[in-house]
Design a protein around this motif. Sequence first.
Motif, short mmCIF file in Angstrom:
data_model
loop_
_atom_site.label_atom_id
_atom_site.label_comp_id
_atom_site.label_asym_id
_atom_site.label_seq_id
_atom_site.Cartn_x
_atom_site.Cartn_y
_atom_site.Cartn_z
N ALA A 10 0.84 -1.20 0.00
CA ALA A 10 0.00 0.00 0.00
C ALA A 10 0.87 1.25 0.00
N SER A 11 0.42 2.26 -0.73
CA SER A 11 1.14 3.53 -0.78
C SER A 11 0.13 4.65 -1.02
N GLY A 12 0.61 5.89 -0.97
CA GLY A 12 -0.27 7.04 -1.17
C GLY A 12 -0.71 7.64 0.15
N MET A 13 -1.28 8.83 0.09
CA MET A 13 -1.71 9.52 1.29
C MET A 13 -2.81 8.76 2.03
N GLN A 14 -3.70 8.13 1.26
CA GLN A 14 -4.79 7.36 1.86
C GLN A 14 -4.50 5.86 1.87
N CYS A 15 -3.32 5.49 1.48
CA CYS A 15 -2.90 4.08 1.42
C CYS A 15 -3.85 3.25 0.57
N LYS A 16 -4.35 3.82 -0.51
CA LYS A 16 -5.30 3.09 -1.34
C LYS A 16 -4.75 2.78 -2.73
N ILE A 17 -3.47 3.07 -2.95
CA ILE A 17 -2.80 2.70 -4.19
C ILE A 17 -1.96 1.46 -3.91
N PHE A 18 -2.12 0.43 -4.75
CA PHE A 18 -1.49 -0.85 -4.44
C PHE A 18 -0.64 -1.35 -5.60
N ASN A 19 0.50 -1.90 -5.24
CA ASN A 19 1.35 -2.67 -6.14
C ASN A 19 1.33 -4.11 -5.66
N GLY A 20 1.05 -5.03 -6.57
CA GLY A 20 0.97 -6.44 -6.20
C GLY A 20 2.08 -7.26 -6.80
N PHE A 21 2.56 -8.23 -6.04
CA PHE A 21 3.60 -9.14 -6.52
C PHE A 21 3.22 -10.56 -6.08
N GLN A 22 3.39 -11.50 -7.01
CA GLN A 22 3.15 -12.90 -6.68
C GLN A 22 4.45 -13.67 -6.82
N LEU A 23 4.70 -14.53 -5.86
CA LEU A 23 5.91 -15.33 -5.88
C LEU A 23 5.63 -16.64 -6.59
N SER A 24 6.51 -17.03 -7.48
CA SER A 24 6.38 -18.28 -8.20
C SER A 24 7.75 -18.89 -8.39
N SER A 25 7.77 -20.09 -8.94
CA SER A 25 9.06 -20.74 -9.18
C SER A 25 9.87 -19.98 -10.22
N ALA A 26 9.20 -19.15 -11.02
CA ALA A 26 9.90 -18.36 -12.04
C ALA A 26 10.42 -17.04 -11.49
N GLY A 27 10.09 -16.74 -10.24
CA GLY A 27 10.54 -15.49 -9.65
C GLY A 27 9.36 -14.63 -9.23
N ILE A 28 9.60 -13.32 -9.15
CA ILE A 28 8.54 -12.39 -8.75
C ILE A 28 7.76 -11.94 -9.98
N ILE A 29 6.45 -12.05 -9.89
CA ILE A 29 5.57 -11.61 -10.97
C ILE A 29 4.88 -10.33 -10.51
N ARG A 30 5.09 -9.25 -11.23
CA ARG A 30 4.49 -7.98 -10.85
C ARG A 30 3.10 -7.85 -11.47
N LEU A 31 2.14 -7.47 -10.64
CA LEU A 31 0.78 -7.27 -11.10
C LEU A 31 0.55 -5.79 -11.39
N PRO A 32 -0.50 -5.48 -12.15
CA PRO A 32 -0.75 -4.08 -12.47
C PRO A 32 -1.06 -3.26 -11.21
N LYS A 33 -0.56 -2.02 -11.22
CA LYS A 33 -0.90 -1.12 -10.12
C LYS A 33 -2.38 -0.76 -10.21
N PHE A 34 -3.04 -0.67 -9.06
CA PHE A 34 -4.45 -0.31 -9.07
C PHE A 34 -4.77 0.51 -7.82
N GLU A 35 -5.93 1.17 -7.89
CA GLU A 35 -6.37 2.02 -6.78
C GLU A 35 -7.74 1.56 -6.30
N MET A 36 -7.89 1.51 -4.99
CA MET A 36 -9.15 1.07 -4.41
C MET A 36 -10.08 2.25 -4.19
N ALA A 37 -11.39 1.93 -4.25
CA ALA A 37 -12.41 2.97 -4.07
C ALA A 37 -12.69 3.16 -2.58
N MET A 38 -12.81 4.45 -2.19
CA MET A 38 -13.13 4.76 -0.79
C MET A 38 -14.10 5.93 -0.76
N ALA A 39 -15.16 5.78 0.03
CA ALA A 39 -16.13 6.86 0.18
C ALA A 39 -15.57 7.94 1.10
#
Length: 619
Positions: free
Chosen positions: A45-74
């Motif tokens: 989590a990053s950002g002022m509201q901690c609602k911007i996310f970078n995702g990584f998945q671990l696999s036998s091939a190494g680290i797989i980076r997922l698309p950055k995305f932002e969560m909705a907050m009212a």
Amino acid sequence: MEFNLSGLDLFAYNSESRSLQLVETRKLHVSWYVYTHESRLVLLASGMQCKIFNGFQLSSAGIIRLPKFEMAMAKSEANNKPVLAAEDIFIATIYGRIYCLQVDRIAMLLHSYRFYRDVVVQQGSLPIYSSKVAVSVVDNVLLVHQVDAKVVILYDIFADSRAPISAPLPLLFRGFPRSNSSSLRPNREDTESSEVNVMSDHEAIVYGDDWSFLVPDLICDVVNQLLWKIHLDLEAISASSSEVPSVLEFLQRRKLEANKAKQLCLSIARTVILERRPVSTVSRAIDVLVSSYSHSVKTGTYIKGIKSGKTSPSIVPQTSGPRSSADVSASRVDAVGKSIKHESAAGVDSESPNRFLNFSDSDSEDNVSFEPPRTTSNNVQLFDGKLARGKLTGAETSGGEVRSSSLRSGNSPLDANVLEQQESQPTSPVISSDEMYSFVFAPVEEEMIGEPSYLVAIIVEFLRSANLEKVEVHPNLYVLTIQLLSRSERYAELGQFVLNKILEPSREVAMQLLESGRQHSLTRKLGLDMLRQLSLHHDYVLLLVQDGYYLEALRYARKYKVSTVRPSLFLESAFTSNDLQHLAAVLRFFSDFIPGFRDTSDHDTYYRILNERNSSIAA
């Protein structure tokens, strides 16, 4: 893997030197992170509201980076922006799909996001009714704990449904004393005394302030040093919903307690018929069971038979996460409002299966399988509150064949597959047509009294559904249909059933038509015609002779070379007719076409009878 405020570092363990080697570094601003071993996925989590996310998945091939995305907050106020906390984020694996669940306390919603290879898609939102919410996943069922209200709302999102599968249900448990090394001694006196020391203080403490929910299905009670494992009470869940088709769909997808789910489905099917529910309601329920069976046969996941001893609700199933190596207690509750059971376990080891999550382009739960649990010979388990020594029986799910998967381009979904296939699968909850006859229709027919037209209508709906799904029907079900129709003297309708092939031709069906046709000649003729249609020559000839049509039977036997019917039956029938010419013709036929017949006792007997009759006529 190490996390810090500037990103994450990936280390590889060198077994020879017993040291860690830095493999890769990802530089990112990190406020906090969430990680689950089940998904091998970490969200930063990053950002002022901690609602911007970078995702990584671990696999036998190494680290797989997922698309950055932002969560909705009212927003609560114009100048007040809420900050997302780590306890508001849950990573869950459901039917092999990886989801991120986000608690929006201002909007009182639980947002769900699904991870694909190149995109993260918001799947929808679920309402929440508590300021504090926790999430668990048991047997692919999403449990949303409304902590303040002390209830659980269950969702089965296999079909992307946003409706709960039942009414809100309580979380109930029975506590037992923590185990230590001395309590594991194989001493019966120690075992019996430990049963008495029930921790009554814990009975009333549900959703304690110090509870920590560990996805997928564990609860850590830090204060009391207990680890609880959550189970589903399928009976209570079934009883809390009046939507029979939805309940059956839910039960047909259960894997951990497949036998229990199967027995419940059979019981529900019997009940809705005995209660004479509307035919349309019963028809939808039947469609669910037949289509589920058809799908399992086509995918090769159906396992024949009901194995009542394979999975027991009182035996604690192992999970893919931490393992219990000490006392475990399974709560057993006996009222409708009991849905979730959880058990305590002390002394949890750190071993877990080596399972990797890979990308796949299939949404099916058949892509998911689990490694069989590893247990030691000294594991201790509790059966309904009684301590017993022995091996824990694994009740892990197995969604079918494990497919080799690879990284794919495009928006392929992020699924949770494993590298090893479970060696032995539990019994499937699906119900075959044979089991529908044996455990539903036959028992129901014995209990139902009065006009059988309702049961006939239900059977017709089952036949329609089976024909639609191309499922073979047990011949005895056709026999039962004939019995019900003839019992109410609906012979014209029975004839239409036969002529229109609603009743599939078989020897059993033909014999029942002959039996039911004793009082109705046209029905008996339908049985004879069916025998001839099925080329059951022996039965056809035998019945012609018994009905007195011995000459027709003789011509048919000669045409189709039927030699299995005894000549004495033809001769006896001809003799009974008091037609000497026919008797002579039958006797001459067997004398000319059956070698050695002239030397038999039958030939001598009826030849003597003919001579005596001719002599008396001549005199």
